[in-house]
Scaffold this motif. Structure first.
Motif, PDB file in Angstrom:
ATOM      1  N   GLY A 295       0.802  -1.222   0.000  1.00  0.00           N
ATOM      2  CA  GLY A 295       0.000   0.000   0.000  1.00  0.00           C
ATOM      3  C   GLY A 295       0.825   1.258   0.000  1.00  0.00           C
ATOM      4  O   GLY A 295       0.533   2.206  -0.746  1.00  0.00           O
ATOM      5  N   GLY A 296       1.873   1.287   0.834  1.00  0.00           N
ATOM      6  CA  GLY A 296       2.688   2.492   0.942  1.00  0.00           C
ATOM      7  C   GLY A 296       3.575   2.734  -0.261  1.00  0.00           C
ATOM      8  O   GLY A 296       3.538   3.810  -0.871  1.00  0.00           O
TER       9      GLY A 296
ATOM     10  N   GLU B 254       0.064  18.957   3.562  1.00  0.00           N
ATOM     11  CA  GLU B 254       0.346  18.244   2.318  1.00  0.00           C
ATOM     12  C   GLU B 254      -0.925  17.629   1.747  1.00  0.00           C
ATOM     13  O   GLU B 254      -1.941  17.521   2.439  1.00  0.00           O
ATOM     14  CB  GLU B 254       1.371  17.132   2.562  1.00  0.00           C
ATOM     15  CG  GLU B 254       2.696  17.603   3.140  1.00  0.00           C
ATOM     16  CD  GLU B 254       3.536  18.386   2.144  1.00  0.00           C
ATOM     17  OE1 GLU B 254       3.253  18.306   0.919  1.00  0.00           O
ATOM     18  OE2 GLU B 254       4.483  19.057   2.572  1.00  0.00           O
ATOM     19  N   GLU B 255      -0.860  17.194   0.474  1.00  0.00           N
ATOM     20  CA  GLU B 255      -2.005  16.581  -0.174  1.00  0.00           C
ATOM     21  C   GLU B 255      -2.236  15.166   0.344  1.00  0.00           C
ATOM     22  O   GLU B 255      -1.332  14.524   0.898  1.00  0.00           O
ATOM     23  CB  GLU B 255      -1.794  16.546  -1.691  1.00  0.00           C
ATOM     24  CG  GLU B 255      -1.737  17.930  -2.330  1.00  0.00           C
ATOM     25  CD  GLU B 255      -1.526  17.851  -3.835  1.00  0.00           C
ATOM     26  OE1 GLU B 255      -1.756  16.772  -4.419  1.00  0.00           O
ATOM     27  OE2 GLU B 255      -1.113  18.861  -4.423  1.00  0.00           O
ATOM     28  N   THR B 256      -3.455  14.679   0.152  1.00  0.00           N
ATOM     29  CA  THR B 256      -3.860  13.405   0.739  1.00  0.00           C
ATOM     30  C   THR B 256      -3.010  12.222   0.306  1.00  0.00           C
ATOM     31  O   THR B 256      -2.484  11.478   1.149  1.00  0.00           O
ATOM     32  CB  THR B 256      -5.333  13.100   0.393  1.00  0.00           C
ATOM     33  OG1 THR B 256      -6.146  14.185   0.820  1.00  0.00           O
ATOM     34  CG2 THR B 256      -5.792  11.822   1.068  1.00  0.00           C
ATOM     35  N   ILE B 257      -2.864  12.004  -0.997  1.00  0.00           N
ATOM     36  CA  ILE B 257      -2.169  10.807  -1.479  1.00  0.00           C
ATOM     37  C   ILE B 257      -0.696  10.800  -1.056  1.00  0.00           C
ATOM     38  O   ILE B 257      -0.193   9.764  -0.595  1.00  0.00           O
ATOM     39  CB  ILE B 257      -2.319  10.661  -3.005  1.00  0.00           C
ATOM     40  CG1 ILE B 257      -3.800  10.484  -3.364  1.00  0.00           C
ATOM     41  CG2 ILE B 257      -1.508   9.471  -3.516  1.00  0.00           C
ATOM     42  CD1 ILE B 257      -4.075  10.335  -4.848  1.00  0.00           C
ATOM     43  N   PRO B 258       0.035  11.914  -1.181  1.00  0.00           N
ATOM     44  CA  PRO B 258       1.414  11.915  -0.673  1.00  0.00           C
ATOM     45  C   PRO B 258       1.498  11.611   0.818  1.00  0.00           C
ATOM     46  O   PRO B 258       2.419  10.913   1.258  1.00  0.00           O
ATOM     47  CB  PRO B 258       1.893  13.343  -0.975  1.00  0.00           C
ATOM     48  CG  PRO B 258       1.100  13.767  -2.152  1.00  0.00           C
ATOM     49  CD  PRO B 258      -0.255  13.160  -1.932  1.00  0.00           C
ATOM     50  N   VAL B 259       0.543  12.103   1.598  1.00  0.00           N
ATOM     51  CA  VAL B 259       0.536  11.836   3.041  1.00  0.00           C
ATOM     52  C   VAL B 259       0.369  10.339   3.318  1.00  0.00           C
ATOM     53  O   VAL B 259       1.109   9.759   4.123  1.00  0.00           O
ATOM     54  CB  VAL B 259      -0.602  12.627   3.746  1.00  0.00           C
ATOM     55  CG1 VAL B 259      -0.857  12.073   5.152  1.00  0.00           C
ATOM     56  CG2 VAL B 259      -0.251  14.097   3.822  1.00  0.00           C
ATOM     57  N   ILE B 260      -0.584   9.704   2.640  1.00  0.00           N
ATOM     58  CA  ILE B 260      -0.806   8.266   2.827  1.00  0.00           C
ATOM     59  C   ILE B 260       0.425   7.486   2.356  1.00  0.00           C
ATOM     60  O   ILE B 260       0.854   6.529   3.010  1.00  0.00           O
ATOM     61  CB  ILE B 260      -2.055   7.799   2.052  1.00  0.00           C
ATOM     62  CG1 ILE B 260      -3.287   8.586   2.504  1.00  0.00           C
ATOM     63  CG2 ILE B 260      -2.273   6.301   2.257  1.00  0.00           C
ATOM     64  CD1 ILE B 260      -3.588   8.488   3.972  1.00  0.00           C
ATOM     65  N   ALA B 261       0.995   7.888   1.226  1.00  0.00           N
ATOM     66  CA  ALA B 261       2.170   7.209   0.679  1.00  0.00           C
ATOM     67  C   ALA B 261       3.342   7.262   1.651  1.00  0.00           C
ATOM     68  O   ALA B 261       3.987   6.239   1.921  1.00  0.00           O
ATOM     69  CB  ALA B 261       2.564   7.843  -0.656  1.00  0.00           C
ATOM     70  N   MET B 262       3.612   8.440   2.196  1.00  0.00           N
ATOM     71  CA  MET B 262       4.742   8.597   3.100  1.00  0.00           C
ATOM     72  C   MET B 262       4.505   7.902   4.441  1.00  0.00           C
ATOM     73  O   MET B 262       5.412   7.271   5.000  1.00  0.00           O
ATOM     74  CB  MET B 262       5.013  10.086   3.316  1.00  0.00           C
ATOM     75  CG  MET B 262       5.594  10.789   2.104  1.00  0.00           C
ATOM     76  SD  MET B 262       7.233  10.182   1.675  1.00  0.00           S
ATOM     77  CE  MET B 262       8.217  10.931   2.977  1.00  0.00           C
TER      78      MET B 262
ATOM     79  N   TYR C  63      -7.409   4.201   2.720  1.00  0.00           N
ATOM     80  CA  TYR C  63      -6.856   5.299   3.524  1.00  0.00           C
ATOM     81  C   TYR C  63      -6.837   6.621   2.754  1.00  0.00           C
ATOM     82  O   TYR C  63      -6.897   7.698   3.366  1.00  0.00           O
ATOM     83  CB  TYR C  63      -5.462   4.943   4.035  1.00  0.00           C
ATOM     84  CG  TYR C  63      -5.494   4.085   5.278  1.00  0.00           C
ATOM     85  CD1 TYR C  63      -5.599   4.656   6.535  1.00  0.00           C
ATOM     86  CD2 TYR C  63      -5.450   2.693   5.194  1.00  0.00           C
ATOM     87  CE1 TYR C  63      -5.649   3.877   7.687  1.00  0.00           C
ATOM     88  CE2 TYR C  63      -5.495   1.895   6.333  1.00  0.00           C
ATOM     89  CZ  TYR C  63      -5.596   2.498   7.578  1.00  0.00           C
ATOM     90  OH  TYR C  63      -5.651   1.716   8.714  1.00  0.00           O
ATOM     91  N   VAL C  64      -6.756   6.559   1.434  1.00  0.00           N
ATOM     92  CA  VAL C  64      -6.860   7.792   0.649  1.00  0.00           C
ATOM     93  C   VAL C  64      -8.270   8.364   0.771  1.00  0.00           C
ATOM     94  O   VAL C  64      -8.465   9.568   0.965  1.00  0.00           O
ATOM     95  CB  VAL C  64      -6.505   7.536  -0.836  1.00  0.00           C
ATOM     96  CG1 VAL C  64      -6.936   8.716  -1.701  1.00  0.00           C
ATOM     97  CG2 VAL C  64      -5.002   7.309  -0.987  1.00  0.00           C
ATOM     98  N   LEU C  65      -9.274   7.496   0.658  1.00  0.00           N
ATOM     99  CA  LEU C  65     -10.664   7.932   0.849  1.00  0.00           C
ATOM    100  C   LEU C  65     -10.862   8.504   2.249  1.00  0.00           C
ATOM    101  O   LEU C  65     -11.449   9.573   2.429  1.00  0.00           O
ATOM    102  CB  LEU C  65     -11.622   6.757   0.633  1.00  0.00           C
ATOM    103  CG  LEU C  65     -11.775   6.246  -0.807  1.00  0.00           C
ATOM    104  CD1 LEU C  65     -12.571   4.949  -0.817  1.00  0.00           C
ATOM    105  CD2 LEU C  65     -12.457   7.285  -1.679  1.00  0.00           C
ATOM    106  N   TYR C  66     -10.334   7.782   3.233  1.00  0.00           N
ATOM    107  CA  TYR C  66     -10.436   8.218   4.631  1.00  0.00           C
ATOM    108  C   TYR C  66      -9.745   9.567   4.818  1.00  0.00           C
ATOM    109  O   TYR C  66     -10.273  10.476   5.464  1.00  0.00           O
ATOM    110  CB  TYR C  66      -9.798   7.161   5.527  1.00  0.00           C
ATOM    111  CG  TYR C  66      -9.922   7.414   7.010  1.00  0.00           C
ATOM    112  CD1 TYR C  66     -11.134   7.235   7.668  1.00  0.00           C
ATOM    113  CD2 TYR C  66      -8.822   7.806   7.772  1.00  0.00           C
ATOM    114  CE1 TYR C  66     -11.258   7.447   9.036  1.00  0.00           C
ATOM    115  CE2 TYR C  66      -8.929   8.017   9.135  1.00  0.00           C
ATOM    116  CZ  TYR C  66     -10.147   7.840   9.763  1.00  0.00           C
ATOM    117  OH  TYR C  66     -10.255   8.051  11.119  1.00  0.00           O
ATOM    118  N   GLY C  67      -8.561   9.707   4.218  1.00  0.00           N
ATOM    119  CA  GLY C  67      -7.797  10.946   4.340  1.00  0.00           C
ATOM    120  C   GLY C  67      -8.480  12.131   3.684  1.00  0.00           C
ATOM    121  O   GLY C  67      -8.498  13.243   4.235  1.00  0.00           O
TER     122      GLY C  67
END
Length: 286
Positions: A41-42, A171-179, A221-225
């Motif tokens: 996922g990450g 920061e934006e959602t997807i980068p936050v979840i990725a990191m 988690y992207v949806l959640y974020g």
């Protein structure tokens, strides 16, 4: 209204995790599954974000990211430990059911955010639903240590949500979840060397892990974020109670588990809490 729906959809995807895991062999240790989910996922999101130049490593808010990664890592480890000690049903209900309560208290005491009446009513519904689910099977032996692990896991998930909300302001959602999940994956990687991973050589098992990593982690988690940006952490956590509801329904219709009358009552209370919170948010926006 839309942010609440996004959080709800994310929670529903989380609820498919248990059913998906039933397709994995008994040799698949929960810690390895957890590490695999975070890794897939990450890093899948991280690769795309790096290619799109969406992440600036030098100026990235590492402090909040590390807090969030530690919390989500501990949540998974404690939760899966609880599952082994006291069972999936009790572990899920206690961990997810306690998270919105912990979040509301943290926001109230430390962030000086007064809990809303809607949150109070919906959380009361949710707690009542959890109690009914808790009474599902009289033959279940409640392990105090397992319950304690679940409570700490719930606290960890509450802090993760609050830390993520702080990150999402920068920061934006997807980068936050990725990191966050890439950092979590690095923290959990030692488990690949401590437990048997030979089951990952099977194509079917890899498919399940990819689903767990991409659908129940990346997408969920992207949806959640995205929803978390617009709504209080305590409200988001109350909506996350759709997870045990989804898990229970899938257990009945997919896995073939039998639910008692008290379990169905519990599910109705959980759904009632979600409806109260969602409709309360809609009335505010009108």
């Amino acid at each position: 209204m839309i942010p609440y729906i996004l959080v709800l959809l994310g929670a529903i995807l989380w609820g498919t995790t248990g059913t998906a895991q039933t397709f994995l062999p008994e040799s698949a240790h929960p810690f390895v599954i957890s590490a695999s989910r975070s890794t897939v996922g990450g890093f899948s999101l991280l690769i795309f974000m790096v290619l799109l130049n969406k992440i600036k490593f030098k100026t990235w808010p590492w402090k909040e990211t590390i807090y969030a990664a530690i919390c989500i890592s501990l949540f998974q480890l404690l939760f899966f430990s609880s599952v082994r000690l006291t069972g999936v049903a009790i572990a899920s209900v206690v961990a997810i059911g306690s998270a919105p309560v912990f979040s509301g208290i943290i926001e109230w005491v430390f962030l000086k955010l007064q809990p809303t009446k809607v949150w109070g009513i919906s959380t009361s519904f949710a707690i009542t639903g959890c109690l009914f689910l808790f009474m599902n099977k009289g033959e279940i032996t409640i392990n105090p240590v397992g319950v304690l692990y679940s409570l700490i896991a719930g606290l960890g998930f509450a802090i993760y949500t609050i830390a993520s909300k702080s990150l999402l302001k920068k920061e934006e959602t997807i980068p936050v979840i990725a990191m966050t999940f890439s950092t979590s994956a690095v923290m959990l990687m030692p488990f690949f060397f401590l437990y048997d991973v030979s089951w990952l050589q099977e194509t079917s098992n890899v498919g399940v892990v990819l689903y767990l990593g991409l659908a129940t982690t990346s997408v969920a988690y992207v949806l959640y974020g995205r929803g978390l940006i617009k709504i209080p952490a305590s409200s988001a956590l109350t909506l996350s109670l759709a997870e045990p509801t989804t898990a229970a329904l899938l257990g009945v219709f997919i896995v073939g588990e039998a639910l008692s009358v008290t379990s169905w009552i519990g599910i109705l209370f959980l759904l009632g809490g979600i409806v109260v919170l969602t409709l309360g948010a809609r009335s505010k926006s009108l």
